[in-house]
Design a protein around this motif. Structure first.
Motif: not given
Length: 145
Positions: A86-95
């Motif tokens: 979940l953390a990877t998806v959120v940060y990666g999506g923002g980037a």
């Protein structure tokens, strides 16, 4: 010698001297115009570059210590692997979103090169060359004395 008694070669030499001086002035003016145009285009590009920089920071945050802190919080409700995903998806999506917004802005901006100045300079050079050709043709015609 009076102006009427000058040889055609002297007239051509004077015309070439005038052309040389005018060309020097033109080149200096065009270089200054190109510098201004380039600087204006680079300033217009700055917000898009800022967004791309922000995308880089957000991408870095996905793998930095903030990532670990978010994992610890998420692990209260999710198993460790689910929290990491979940953390990877959120940060990666923002980037990805910030990067796409920055690229979209860059695509709508003109190129940061002095394209207008180059086109104007080409037209002036063509016009000047035509004037020189006309002047050279006039100088070869014998004048009555």
């Amino acid at each position: 010698m009076t102006e009427q008694q000058q040889s055609p070669q002297a007239g051509i030499a004077g015309a070439l001297t005038d052309l040389s001086e005018q060309t020097r002035i033109l080149v200096r003016g065009e270089i200054a115009s190109a510098q201004r145009e380039t600087w204006d285009k680079l300033k217009a590009t700055a917000p898009a570059l800022g967004l791309l920089g922000g995308a880089g920071v957000l991408g870095l945050a996905a793998s930095a210590s903030a990532y670990r802190a978010s994992l610890r919080l998420l692990e209260r409700w999710l198993p460790p692997s689910g929290a990491a995903l979940l953390a990877t998806v959120v940060y990666g999506g923002g980037a990805a979103a910030a990067g796409m917004a920055g690229l979209q802005q860059l695509r709508t901006l003109p190129v940061p090169f002095p394209a207008e100045t180059v086109a104007e300079t080409g037209a002036v050079v063509e016009e000047t060359a035509a004037q020189v050709r006309r002047g050279a043709a006039d100088a070869t015609v014998p004048r009555p004395r």
